[in-house]
Each structure stands twice: as structure tokens, then as C-alpha cells.
Design a protein around this motif. Structure first.
Motif, PDB file in Angstrom:
ATOM      1  N   LEU A  69     -25.232  16.588 -94.404  1.00  0.00           N
ATOM      2  CA  LEU A  69     -26.583  16.725 -93.864  1.00  0.00           C
ATOM      3  C   LEU A  69     -26.559  17.060 -92.376  1.00  0.00           C
ATOM      4  CD1 LEU A  69     -28.449  13.808 -95.678  1.00  0.00           C
ATOM      5  CD2 LEU A  69     -28.589  16.257 -96.154  1.00  0.00           C
ATOM      6  N   ALA A  70     -25.619  16.478 -91.649  1.00  0.00           N
ATOM      7  CA  ALA A  70     -25.520  16.767 -90.217  1.00  0.00           C
ATOM      8  C   ALA A  70     -25.187  18.240 -89.988  1.00  0.00           C
ATOM      9  CB  ALA A  70     -24.462  15.879 -89.575  1.00  0.00           C
ATOM     10  N   LYS A  71     -24.248  18.763 -90.765  1.00  0.00           N
ATOM     11  CA  LYS A  71     -23.862  20.173 -90.629  1.00  0.00           C
ATOM     12  C   LYS A  71     -25.016  21.098 -91.016  1.00  0.00           C
ATOM     13  CE  LYS A  71     -20.120  19.605 -93.145  1.00  0.00           C
ATOM     14  NZ  LYS A  71     -18.874  19.926 -93.890  1.00  0.00           N
ATOM     15  N   ALA A  72     -25.705  20.759 -92.107  1.00  0.00           N
ATOM     16  CA  ALA A  72     -26.823  21.595 -92.559  1.00  0.00           C
ATOM     17  C   ALA A  72     -27.938  21.623 -91.519  1.00  0.00           C
ATOM     18  CB  ALA A  72     -27.353  21.080 -93.898  1.00  0.00           C
ATOM     19  N   ALA A  73     -28.244  20.471 -90.941  1.00  0.00           N
ATOM     20  CA  ALA A  73     -29.304  20.408 -89.934  1.00  0.00           C
ATOM     21  C   ALA A  73     -28.912  21.184 -88.677  1.00  0.00           C
ATOM     22  CB  ALA A  73     -29.608  18.955 -89.588  1.00  0.00           C
ATOM     23  N   ALA A  74     -27.657  21.075 -88.282  1.00  0.00           N
ATOM     24  CA  ALA A  74     -27.187  21.824 -87.107  1.00  0.00           C
ATOM     25  C   ALA A  74     -27.305  23.325 -87.344  1.00  0.00           C
ATOM     26  CB  ALA A  74     -25.746  21.446 -86.788  1.00  0.00           C
ATOM     27  N   ALA A  75     -27.080  23.740 -88.588  1.00  0.00           N
ATOM     28  CA  ALA A  75     -27.187  25.164 -88.919  1.00  0.00           C
ATOM     29  C   ALA A  75     -28.636  25.644 -88.845  1.00  0.00           C
ATOM     30  CB  ALA A  75     -26.619  25.423 -90.306  1.00  0.00           C
ATOM     31  N   LEU A 110     -16.295   9.695 -86.015  1.00  0.00           N
ATOM     32  CA  LEU A 110     -17.358  10.318 -85.217  1.00  0.00           C
ATOM     33  C   LEU A 110     -16.892  11.551 -84.451  1.00  0.00           C
ATOM     34  CD1 LEU A 110     -20.259  10.277 -84.088  1.00  0.00           C
ATOM     35  CD2 LEU A 110     -19.414   8.748 -82.283  1.00  0.00           C
ATOM     36  N   GLU A 111     -15.763  11.464 -83.775  1.00  0.00           N
ATOM     37  CA  GLU A 111     -15.358  12.571 -82.897  1.00  0.00           C
ATOM     38  C   GLU A 111     -15.130  13.862 -83.676  1.00  0.00           C
ATOM     39  OE1 GLU A 111     -12.538  13.484 -79.048  1.00  0.00           O
ATOM     40  OE2 GLU A 111     -12.255  11.605 -80.152  1.00  0.00           O
ATOM     41  N   GLU A 112     -14.480  13.772 -84.808  1.00  0.00           N
ATOM     42  CA  GLU A 112     -14.228  14.965 -85.616  1.00  0.00           C
ATOM     43  C   GLU A 112     -15.537  15.616 -86.057  1.00  0.00           C
ATOM     44  OE1 GLU A 112     -11.842  16.340 -89.689  1.00  0.00           O
ATOM     45  OE2 GLU A 112     -11.905  14.227 -89.107  1.00  0.00           O
ATOM     46  N   LEU A 113     -16.502  14.787 -86.467  1.00  0.00           N
ATOM     47  CA  LEU A 113     -17.797  15.320 -86.887  1.00  0.00           C
ATOM     48  C   LEU A 113     -18.512  15.992 -85.719  1.00  0.00           C
ATOM     49  CD1 LEU A 113     -20.167  15.720 -88.834  1.00  0.00           C
ATOM     50  CD2 LEU A 113     -20.907  13.385 -88.284  1.00  0.00           C
ATOM     51  N   LEU A 114     -18.532  15.347 -84.562  1.00  0.00           N
ATOM     52  CA  LEU A 114     -19.236  15.911 -83.412  1.00  0.00           C
ATOM     53  C   LEU A 114     -18.617  17.236 -82.972  1.00  0.00           C
ATOM     54  CD1 LEU A 114     -19.962  12.767 -81.207  1.00  0.00           C
ATOM     55  CD2 LEU A 114     -21.558  14.011 -82.673  1.00  0.00           C
ATOM     56  N   ALA A 115     -17.300  17.325 -83.028  1.00  0.00           N
ATOM     57  CA  ALA A 115     -16.634  18.575 -82.639  1.00  0.00           C
ATOM     58  C   ALA A 115     -17.067  19.721 -83.546  1.00  0.00           C
ATOM     59  CB  ALA A 115     -15.121  18.387 -82.691  1.00  0.00           C
ATOM     60  N   LEU A 116     -17.222  19.417 -84.827  1.00  0.00           N
ATOM     61  CA  LEU A 116     -17.672  20.433 -85.773  1.00  0.00           C
ATOM     62  C   LEU A 116     -19.136  20.799 -85.540  1.00  0.00           C
ATOM     63  CD1 LEU A 116     -17.239  22.225 -88.215  1.00  0.00           C
ATOM     64  CD2 LEU A 116     -17.613  20.223 -89.682  1.00  0.00           C
ATOM     65  N   ILE A 117     -19.978  19.787 -85.314  1.00  0.00           N
ATOM     66  CA  ILE A 117     -21.402  20.044 -85.057  1.00  0.00           C
ATOM     67  C   ILE A 117     -21.571  20.890 -83.802  1.00  0.00           C
ATOM     68  CG2 ILE A 117     -23.636  18.979 -84.519  1.00  0.00           C
ATOM     69  CD1 ILE A 117     -22.688  18.619 -87.426  1.00  0.00           C
ATOM     70  N   MET A 118     -20.730  20.651 -82.802  1.00  0.00           N
ATOM     71  CA  MET A 118     -20.794  21.449 -81.576  1.00  0.00           C
ATOM     72  C   MET A 118     -20.570  22.936 -81.861  1.00  0.00           C
ATOM     73  SD  MET A 118     -18.854  19.250 -78.631  1.00  0.00           S
ATOM     74  CE  MET A 118     -19.042  20.561 -77.427  1.00  0.00           C
ATOM     75  N   LYS A 119     -19.605  23.227 -82.719  1.00  0.00           N
ATOM     76  CA  LYS A 119     -19.307  24.631 -83.044  1.00  0.00           C
ATOM     77  C   LYS A 119     -20.488  25.289 -83.739  1.00  0.00           C
ATOM     78  CE  LYS A 119     -14.309  23.881 -83.539  1.00  0.00           C
ATOM     79  NZ  LYS A 119     -13.165  23.852 -84.486  1.00  0.00           N
ATOM     80  N   ILE A 120     -21.084  24.562 -84.689  1.00  0.00           N
ATOM     81  CA  ILE A 120     -22.251  25.106 -85.406  1.00  0.00           C
ATOM     82  C   ILE A 120     -23.417  25.283 -84.435  1.00  0.00           C
ATOM     83  CG2 ILE A 120     -23.922  24.699 -87.251  1.00  0.00           C
ATOM     84  CD1 ILE A 120     -21.721  22.984 -88.625  1.00  0.00           C
ATOM     85  N   ASP A 121     -23.635  24.288 -83.610  1.00  0.00           N
ATOM     86  CA  ASP A 121     -24.740  24.301 -82.638  1.00  0.00           C
ATOM     87  C   ASP A 121     -24.615  25.490 -81.691  1.00  0.00           C
ATOM     88  OD1 ASP A 121     -27.057  22.704 -81.497  1.00  0.00           O
ATOM     89  OD2 ASP A 121     -25.773  22.748 -79.731  1.00  0.00           O
ATOM     90  N   GLU A 122     -23.394  25.747 -81.224  1.00  0.00           N
ATOM     91  CA  GLU A 122     -23.175  26.864 -80.289  1.00  0.00           C
ATOM     92  C   GLU A 122     -23.477  28.201 -80.939  1.00  0.00           C
ATOM     93  OE1 GLU A 122     -19.175  26.327 -78.987  1.00  0.00           O
ATOM     94  OE2 GLU A 122     -19.638  24.541 -77.783  1.00  0.00           O
ATOM     95  N   ILE A 123     -23.086  28.349 -82.202  1.00  0.00           N
ATOM     96  CA  ILE A 123     -23.346  29.611 -82.913  1.00  0.00           C
ATOM     97  C   ILE A 123     -24.855  29.832 -83.084  1.00  0.00           C
ATOM     98  CG2 ILE A 123     -23.131  30.792 -85.135  1.00  0.00           C
ATOM     99  CD1 ILE A 123     -20.366  29.395 -85.402  1.00  0.00           C
ATOM    100  N   VAL A 124     -25.535  28.788 -83.537  1.00  0.00           N
ATOM    101  CA  VAL A 124     -26.980  28.902 -83.782  1.00  0.00           C
ATOM    102  C   VAL A 124     -27.740  29.207 -82.490  1.00  0.00           C
ATOM    103  CG1 VAL A 124     -29.048  27.597 -84.477  1.00  0.00           C
ATOM    104  CG2 VAL A 124     -26.944  27.422 -85.826  1.00  0.00           C
ATOM    105  N   LYS A 125     -27.402  28.495 -81.413  1.00  0.00           N
ATOM    106  CA  LYS A 125     -28.174  28.651 -80.178  1.00  0.00           C
ATOM    107  C   LYS A 125     -27.775  29.898 -79.399  1.00  0.00           C
ATOM    108  CE  LYS A 125     -29.474  23.840 -80.088  1.00  0.00           C
ATOM    109  NZ  LYS A 125     -29.208  22.481 -79.622  1.00  0.00           N
ATOM    110  N   SER A 126     -26.619  30.465 -79.703  1.00  0.00           N
ATOM    111  CA  SER A 126     -26.231  31.719 -79.043  1.00  0.00           C
ATOM    112  C   SER A 126     -27.034  32.896 -79.565  1.00  0.00           C
ATOM    113  CB  SER A 126     -24.739  31.988 -79.258  1.00  0.00           C
ATOM    114  OG  SER A 126     -24.476  32.291 -80.625  1.00  0.00           O
ATOM    115  N   GLU A 127     -27.711  32.685 -80.714  1.00  0.00           N
ATOM    116  CA  GLU A 127     -28.502  33.763 -81.299  1.00  0.00           C
ATOM    117  C   GLU A 127     -29.876  33.875 -80.649  1.00  0.00           C
ATOM    118  OE1 GLU A 127     -28.652  32.800 -85.424  1.00  0.00           O
ATOM    119  OE2 GLU A 127     -26.576  33.348 -85.804  1.00  0.00           O
ATOM    120  N   HIS A 128     -30.232  32.885 -79.815  1.00  0.00           N
ATOM    121  CA  HIS A 128     -31.578  32.876 -79.233  1.00  0.00           C
ATOM    122  C   HIS A 128     -31.530  33.214 -77.749  1.00  0.00           C
ATOM    123  CE1 HIS A 128     -33.215  31.250 -82.944  1.00  0.00           C
ATOM    124  NE2 HIS A 128     -32.243  30.378 -82.950  1.00  0.00           N
TER     125      HIS A 128
END
Length: 271
Positions: free
Chosen positions: A217-223, A253-271
Motif C-alpha cells: 500500500l505504501a508503494k502504491a500510494a507513493a506511485a 523501516l529503512e529499506e521501505l523508506l529508501a524504496l518509497i523515496m525512489k518512487i516519490d522522486e520519479i512521480v514528482k519529477s514529472e511535475h
């Protein structure tokens, strides 16, 4: 955008983490969790708000743990805030609690079950503190605009809206990712609570959960694109006194956050 101390939520550049144990069980667990999460978020460069409830008013069973004595719990929250130099978030349940909570907390959280309580929302808004409202399990995302209007009526525009799943039959929640987009239309930051969203409410007198879906759910929401990620985190969820079935183990926690950061950067770089 909402500013809390030096932290900005909804700046379109990065997500904020709101995390900590479900409830303050004791000083040791609270401090250990806050210290470790601060180290992780500092390494990753993620803005961080410490979360823990000073009491839990909406327990399933009469025998469930509701928290430490109020003064002791507030004292621990205040210590966390000062010792780790972190903004803190905690729940409020009635109007009479709000002034005391506002003396310590930087963010007052309205629990999902109480998100339509007009007097509670207005009292929280009048403090001038940031107010995080959990979307009710029974509420359509577009109806959160009425929640927003109640808080705005106090002149307070420090509002956060949090998705935490919607009731789907008995003992089950689902997350409709469309709701994140719909709540964004209010103009306020939208947070995803990926831990309460995996709860199985009232499973035999206590709330159970399916924690294996927290990361999904965290990954999907970040996407989709979120302004913040809300996670209840505990050193040993199996021994937690509240929400044992839906908290994320601290060591994951750290492994999850590192992954969410990558998704977050991709999504927000599109705007």
C-alpha cells in the motif's frame, strides 16, 4: 503547503514521514523508536514527525490497553520533542483534551471515527496548531471537503488529510487510490496511512491486521503521489500493547523508506 516549525508538507519536492509506536507504552520503547527513526530519516534526508498516541480511546474491548496515566504520557511526549528536536503528533478525542495536548503537540490528530465531530474539529482548529484528520472508514473522499471547511472556519489553514482505508463489509478495509487524488482537490496535503489501512477491525475483541500488505500500500500510494507517509512502527509488533497486528517492525523501516523515496522522486519529477 503546510508549515510545521521548519518542516514543510506539500511543497511538491519530497514526502514527509509521520511515524512512531501506536501508543506510548513506556519511556524506553518510545525513546528507542524515536531515536532510531530519527537516525534513519536523517541518513535518507526525509523530514520526520514523531507520532504516538498519549491514550487510545477507541479500543474494541473494555480490557484493551488504553495508555499510561495522562500526565506521564504527555511528559514522555514532551521529552521526545525536546531531546530529539522533533515535531510531535498525537490524537485528541474530546474538546476538553485539546488545550492540554496543544501544549505539547505540534500536530493534533483527529481519529477517523471522530472526523465528523464538528465541535472537536473547531476546537482543534482554534488552537492554531496543525490538524491532521484521518478520513473516516465510512466516509467518501469527496466529503472531506466539509471537514476542511469546519477547520477553516476558525481561520486555521494548517490542515492535513490522511487516508486509512474504507470499510468493506465486516472486518475488512480497502484503499481506493482514487481517494488520494480526490482529497488533493481540497488544496491541502494528503497523507497515506499504510498501517491502519491493513487492519482487520475487531477480530475477536481486538484489531488484527495483515502487515504483509503495508509495503504494498505504501508503494502504491507513493506511485499516485502523496505529501506524506504515515506508519505505526514498533521494535517488536508482536508484543505491542495496541495494534500489534498492523505495525511495521522497526528493523524493516529503512529499506521501505529508501524504496518509497525512489518512487516519490520519479512521480514528482514529472511535475
Amino acid at each position: 503547503m503546510v508549515k510545521i516549525n521548519d518542516l514543510e508538507i506539500g511543497d511538491g519536492r519530497r514526502f514527509v514521514l509521520i511515524a512512531g509506536p501506536c501508543v506510548i507504552e513506556n519511556r524506553d520503547i518510545t525513546f528507542r523508536t524515536a531515536e532510531e527513526i530519527k537516525k534513519i530519516t536523517s541518513r535518507l534526508g526525509i523530514p520526520y514527525i514523531f507520532k504516538s498516541s498519549y491514550k487510545k480511546a477507541n479500543r474494541t474491548s473494555l480490557n484493551s490497553f488504553t495508555g499510561l496515566p495522562v500526565e506521564e504520557a504527555f511528559a514522555i511526549l514532551k521529552e521526545v520533542k525536546e531531546d530529539f528536536e522533533l515535531p510531535v503528533l498525537t490524537d485528541v478525542h474530546t474538546e476538553r483534551e485539546i488545550q492540554k495536548a496543544a501544549e505539547v503537540a505540534d500536530v493534533l490528530q483527529i481519529p477517523a471515527f471522530l472526523c465528523r465531530q464538528t465541535e472537536l474539529l473547531i476546537a482543534a482548529g482554534k488552537t492554531g496548531k496543525a490538524v491532521n484528520v484521518k478520513k473516516g472508514q465510512f466516509l467518501a473522499p469527496e466529503d472531506m471537503k466539509f471537514v476542511v471547511e469546519k477547520i477553516e472556519s476558525t481561520g486555521n489553514n494548517k490542515i492535513l488529510l490522511t487516508e486509512r482505508g474504507t470499510t468493506f463489509g465486516y472486518h475488512n478495509l480497502v484503499v481506493d487510490m482514487r481517494g488520494l487524488e480526490i482529497m488533493k482537490e481540497t488544496g491541502y496535503p494528503v497523507i497515506m496511512d499504510a498501517t491502519h489501512a491493513v487492519q482487520i477491525p475487531s477480530a475477536g475483541g481486538i484489531s488484527g491486521g495483515q502487515p504483509r500488505f503495508i509495503k504494498t500500500l505504501a508503494k502504491a500510494a507513493a506511485a499516485v503521489g502523496i505529501d506524506g507517509l504515515f506508519l505505526e512502527v514498533h521494535p517488536d509488533p508482536s508484543k505491542a500493547l495496541s495494534d500489534a497486528g498492523s505495525q511495521l517492525p522497526l528493523n524493516e523501516l529503512e529499506e521501505l523508506l529508501a524504496l518509497i523515496m525512489k518512487i516519490d522522486e520519479i512521480v514528482k519529477s514529472e511535475h
